[in-house]
Design an enzyme around this catalytic site. Structure first.
Site, PDB file in Angstrom:
ATOM      1  N   LYS A  99       9.840   5.519  -4.575  1.00 45.49           N
ATOM      2  CA  LYS A  99       9.867   4.851  -5.885  1.00 45.49           C
ATOM      3  C   LYS A  99      10.605   5.699  -6.916  1.00 45.49           C
ATOM      4  O   LYS A  99      11.447   5.212  -7.655  1.00 45.49           O
ATOM      5  CB  LYS A  99       8.433   4.563  -6.384  1.00 45.49           C
ATOM      6  CG  LYS A  99       7.592   3.739  -5.415  1.00 45.49           C
ATOM      7  CD  LYS A  99       6.184   3.473  -5.951  1.00 45.49           C
ATOM      8  CE  LYS A  99       5.294   4.697  -6.078  1.00 45.49           C
ATOM      9  NZ  LYS A  99       4.878   5.297  -4.796  1.00 45.49           N
ATOM     10  N   ARG A 112      -1.363  -0.075 -10.307  1.00 50.87           N
ATOM     11  CA  ARG A 112      -1.906   0.395  -9.029  1.00 50.87           C
ATOM     12  C   ARG A 112      -3.234  -0.253  -8.682  1.00 50.87           C
ATOM     13  O   ARG A 112      -3.816   0.063  -7.660  1.00 50.87           O
ATOM     14  CB  ARG A 112      -2.124   1.900  -9.148  1.00 50.87           C
ATOM     15  CG  ARG A 112      -1.233   2.740  -8.243  1.00 50.87           C
ATOM     16  CD  ARG A 112      -1.540   4.175  -8.607  1.00 50.87           C
ATOM     17  NE  ARG A 112      -1.109   5.094  -7.621  1.00 50.87           N
ATOM     18  CZ  ARG A 112       0.012   5.806  -7.706  1.00 50.87           C
ATOM     19  NH1 ARG A 112       0.843   5.623  -8.705  1.00 50.87           N
ATOM     20  NH2 ARG A 112       0.290   6.686  -6.775  1.00 50.87           N
ATOM     21  N   ARG A 114       8.304  17.687   1.058  1.00 49.67           N
ATOM     22  CA  ARG A 114       8.474  17.933  -0.370  1.00 49.67           C
ATOM     23  C   ARG A 114       7.461  18.965  -0.869  1.00 49.67           C
ATOM     24  O   ARG A 114       7.768  19.776  -1.743  1.00 49.67           O
ATOM     25  CB  ARG A 114       8.310  16.629  -1.159  1.00 49.67           C
ATOM     26  CG  ARG A 114       8.599  16.818  -2.645  1.00 49.67           C
ATOM     27  CD  ARG A 114       8.510  15.537  -3.419  1.00 49.67           C
ATOM     28  NE  ARG A 114       7.159  15.002  -3.391  1.00 49.67           N
ATOM     29  CZ  ARG A 114       6.822  13.845  -3.925  1.00 49.67           C
ATOM     30  NH1 ARG A 114       7.730  13.079  -4.499  1.00 49.67           N
ATOM     31  NH2 ARG A 114       5.579  13.421  -3.879  1.00 49.67           N
ATOM     32  N   ARG A 130       3.638  20.311  -6.211  1.00 51.00           N
ATOM     33  CA  ARG A 130       2.600  19.285  -6.409  1.00 51.00           C
ATOM     34  C   ARG A 130       1.447  19.558  -5.460  1.00 51.00           C
ATOM     35  O   ARG A 130       1.598  19.447  -4.245  1.00 51.00           O
ATOM     36  CB  ARG A 130       3.189  17.889  -6.147  1.00 51.00           C
ATOM     37  CG  ARG A 130       3.824  17.274  -7.381  1.00 51.00           C
ATOM     38  CD  ARG A 130       4.377  15.897  -7.093  1.00 51.00           C
ATOM     39  NE  ARG A 130       3.357  14.900  -6.743  1.00 51.00           N
ATOM     40  CZ  ARG A 130       3.597  13.598  -6.700  1.00 51.00           C
ATOM     41  NH1 ARG A 130       4.799  13.124  -6.981  1.00 51.00           N
ATOM     42  NH2 ARG A 130       2.637  12.766  -6.382  1.00 51.00           N
ATOM     43  N   ARG A 190      -4.559   9.822  -0.296  1.00 55.91           N
ATOM     44  CA  ARG A 190      -3.714   9.034  -1.211  1.00 55.91           C
ATOM     45  C   ARG A 190      -3.313   7.717  -0.545  1.00 55.91           C
ATOM     46  O   ARG A 190      -3.285   6.665  -1.186  1.00 55.91           O
ATOM     47  CB  ARG A 190      -2.462   9.819  -1.601  1.00 55.91           C
ATOM     48  CG  ARG A 190      -2.758  10.939  -2.594  1.00 55.91           C
ATOM     49  CD  ARG A 190      -1.649  11.978  -2.618  1.00 55.91           C
ATOM     50  NE  ARG A 190      -0.373  11.489  -3.099  1.00 55.91           N
ATOM     51  CZ  ARG A 190       0.777  12.163  -2.964  1.00 55.91           C
ATOM     52  NH1 ARG A 190       0.790  13.348  -2.354  1.00 55.91           N
ATOM     53  NH2 ARG A 190       1.902  11.665  -3.422  1.00 55.91           N
TER      54      ARG A 190
HETATM   55  P1  AP5 Z   1       9.712   9.782  -3.984  1.00 53.61           P
HETATM   56  O1  AP5 Z   1      10.915   9.064  -4.470  1.00 53.61           O
HETATM   57  O2  AP5 Z   1       9.141  10.850  -4.785  1.00 53.61           O
HETATM   58  O3  AP5 Z   1       8.570   8.711  -3.600  1.00 53.61           O
HETATM   59  P2  AP5 Z   1       7.460   8.081  -4.508  1.00 53.61           P
HETATM   60  O4  AP5 Z   1       7.228   6.713  -3.956  1.00 53.61           O
HETATM   61  O5  AP5 Z   1       7.831   8.186  -5.943  1.00 53.61           O
HETATM   62  O6  AP5 Z   1       6.264   9.023  -4.115  1.00 53.61           O
HETATM   63  P3  AP5 Z   1       5.187   9.803  -5.000  1.00 53.61           P
HETATM   64  O7  AP5 Z   1       4.712  10.986  -4.266  1.00 53.61           O
HETATM   65  O8  AP5 Z   1       5.658   9.957  -6.382  1.00 53.61           O
HETATM   66  O9  AP5 Z   1       4.051   8.754  -4.895  1.00 53.61           O
HETATM   67  P4  AP5 Z   1       2.706   8.628  -5.545  1.00 53.61           P
HETATM   68  O10 AP5 Z   1       2.659   7.180  -5.788  1.00 53.61           O
HETATM   69  O11 AP5 Z   1       1.623   9.181  -4.704  1.00 53.61           O
HETATM   70  O12 AP5 Z   1       2.720   9.594  -6.804  1.00 53.61           O
HETATM   71  P5  AP5 Z   1       2.535   9.331  -8.334  1.00 53.61           P
HETATM   72  O13 AP5 Z   1       3.224  10.405  -9.034  1.00 53.61           O
HETATM   73  O14 AP5 Z   1       2.854   7.919  -8.680  1.00 53.61           O
HETATM   74  O15 AP5 Z   1      10.043  10.296  -2.499  1.00 53.61           O
HETATM   75  C1  AP5 Z   1       9.128  11.077  -1.768  1.00 53.61           C
HETATM   76  C2  AP5 Z   1       9.891  12.099  -0.928  1.00 53.61           C
HETATM   77  O16 AP5 Z   1      10.682  11.397   0.051  1.00 53.61           O
HETATM   78  C3  AP5 Z   1      10.898  12.934  -1.735  1.00 53.61           C
HETATM   79  O17 AP5 Z   1      10.920  14.232  -1.244  1.00 53.61           O
HETATM   80  C4  AP5 Z   1      12.227  12.217  -1.512  1.00 53.61           C
HETATM   81  O18 AP5 Z   1      13.312  13.087  -1.602  1.00 53.61           O
HETATM   82  C5  AP5 Z   1      12.060  11.676  -0.108  1.00 53.61           C
HETATM   83  N1  AP5 Z   1      12.801  10.426   0.106  1.00 53.61           N
HETATM   84  C6  AP5 Z   1      13.013   9.426  -0.811  1.00 53.61           C
HETATM   85  N2  AP5 Z   1      13.734   8.423  -0.249  1.00 53.61           N
HETATM   86  C7  AP5 Z   1      13.969   8.797   1.038  1.00 53.61           C
HETATM   87  C8  AP5 Z   1      14.666   8.181   2.110  1.00 53.61           C
HETATM   88  N3  AP5 Z   1      15.256   6.969   1.988  1.00 53.61           N
HETATM   89  N4  AP5 Z   1      14.725   8.828   3.309  1.00 53.61           N
HETATM   90  C9  AP5 Z   1      14.112  10.050   3.447  1.00 53.61           C
HETATM   91  N5  AP5 Z   1      13.452  10.700   2.457  1.00 53.61           N
HETATM   92  C10 AP5 Z   1      13.378  10.075   1.263  1.00 53.61           C
HETATM   93  O19 AP5 Z   1       0.948   9.497  -8.518  1.00 53.61           O
HETATM   94  C11 AP5 Z   1       0.303  10.728  -8.344  1.00 53.61           C
HETATM   95  C12 AP5 Z   1      -1.162  10.605  -8.701  1.00 53.61           C
HETATM   96  O20 AP5 Z   1      -1.289  10.255 -10.089  1.00 53.61           O
HETATM   97  C13 AP5 Z   1      -1.954   9.516  -7.970  1.00 53.61           C
HETATM   98  O21 AP5 Z   1      -2.425   9.964  -6.720  1.00 53.61           O
HETATM   99  C14 AP5 Z   1      -3.090   9.236  -8.965  1.00 53.61           C
HETATM  100  O22 AP5 Z   1      -4.065  10.243  -8.907  1.00 53.61           O
HETATM  101  C15 AP5 Z   1      -2.374   9.364 -10.303  1.00 53.61           C
HETATM  102  N6  AP5 Z   1      -1.828   8.085 -10.775  1.00 53.61           N
HETATM  103  C16 AP5 Z   1      -0.512   7.806 -11.008  1.00 53.61           C
HETATM  104  N7  AP5 Z   1      -0.354   6.551 -11.445  1.00 53.61           N
HETATM  105  C17 AP5 Z   1      -1.599   6.000 -11.488  1.00 53.61           C
HETATM  106  C18 AP5 Z   1      -2.085   4.709 -11.827  1.00 53.61           C
HETATM  107  N8  AP5 Z   1      -1.262   3.716 -12.214  1.00 53.61           N
HETATM  108  N9  AP5 Z   1      -3.432   4.491 -11.751  1.00 53.61           N
HETATM  109  C19 AP5 Z   1      -4.271   5.468 -11.377  1.00 53.61           C
HETATM  110  N10 AP5 Z   1      -3.883   6.707 -11.017  1.00 53.61           N
HETATM  111  C20 AP5 Z   1      -2.547   6.978 -11.080  1.00 53.61           C
HETATM  112 MG    MG Z   2       6.914   9.104  -7.631  1.00 54.09          MG
END
Ligand code: AP5
Ligand code: MG
Length: 190
Positions: A14, A89, A128, A134, A146
């Site tokens: 994402k 979410r 990563r 992180r 997660r």
């Molecule tokens: P990346 O692009 O970072 O993927 P992502 O989907 O953004 O993954 P996140 O780790 O950010 O997901 P998340 O939803 O757990 O975290 P968030 O910060 O939202 O890519 C991931 C990796 O893959 C990278 O290394 C990238 O280079 C690689 N990659 C990308 N594309 C690729 C491809 N095509 N091929 C190979 N490799 C690739 O949330 C974190 C925490 O915050 C949650 O756990 C929760 O505690 C809290 N939180 C956040 N939002 C909310 C909400 N709305 N409600 C409640 N809690 C929340």
């Molecule tokens: Mg992300």
């Protein structure tokens, strides 16, 4: 206005695709995960509360993230549109977002879901985690938690947008550019 929900499990890509979309379409990127990590690094009270839950792979309360998004929408009144990344979410968050956007007369254009299997997600996040700093990427057990939170609480959000005929999913495995092309094809259909 182009208001896009980019959807998918942790590690689906994402954030990666959001970076390309903001360049191409000039949208404002709203990642609740990034905003929460910003609060943590500034040491705010909200950040301290959220950190415990995030480090443990759990969602933070709906009211906290809805408040953050509401604030960001107000702070960007002249935006061409928004990419919502990692939000909504839960179904309660999706309902709250509709209400917020209704008052601005700027509904969600569509949800695009990135489909990636659990093994690939785990591999990407562990890789990563070696240098991202992180804490939630560093431990396979937290990564699995997660993914479980996603399956239990977040996956139903897809049904919410399906009910509005706004849901499309694409294969999230492949090169970053291939996936970006598939996203653009959907955006041009809006
Ligand atoms: P990346 O692009 O970072 O993927 P992502 O989907 O953004 O993954 P996140 O780790 O950010 O997901 P998340 O939803 O757990 O975290 P968030 O910060 O939202 O890519 C991931 C990796 O893959 C990278 O290394 C990238 O280079 C690689 N990659 C990308 N594309 C690729 C491809 N095509 N091929 C190979 N490799 C690739 O949330 C974190 C925490 O915050 C949650 O756990 C929760 O505690 C809290 N939180 C956040 N939002 C909310 C909400 N709305 N409600 C409640 N809690 C929340
Ligand atoms: Mg992300």
């Amino acid at each position: 206005m182009l208001n896009l929900v980019l959807f998918g499990p942790p590690g689906a890509g994402k954030g990666t695709q959001s970076q390309k979309l903001i360049e191409k379409y000039g949208l404002i990127h709203l990642s609740t995960g990034d905003i929460l990590r910003g609060e943590i690094s500034q040491g705010t009270e909200l950040g301290l509360e959220a950190k415990k839950l995030m480090d443990d792979g759990k969602l933070v309360p709906d009211a906290v993230v809805i408040g953050m998004i509401s604030h960001k929408l107000d702070a960007n009144k002249d935006a061409k549109g928004f990419i919502f990344d990692g939000f909504p979410r839960t179904v309660a968050q999706a309902e709250a977002l509709d209400t917020l956007l209704e008052s601005k007369n700027a509904p969600i254009s569509g949800m695009i879901a990135l489909e990636v299997n659990d093994d690939e997600l785990e591999q990407r996040l562990l890789l990563r985690g070696k240098d991202s700093g992180r804490p939630d990427d560093a431990n396979p057990e937290v990564i699995r938690k997660r993914i479980k939170e996603y399956n239990d609480k977040t996956a139903p959000v897809a049904g919410f947008y399906q009910g509005q005929n706004k849901y499309k999913s694409i294969n999230g495995i492949g090169s970053v550019n291939e996936i970006f092309d598939a996203i653009n094809a959907i955006i041009s259909s809006y």
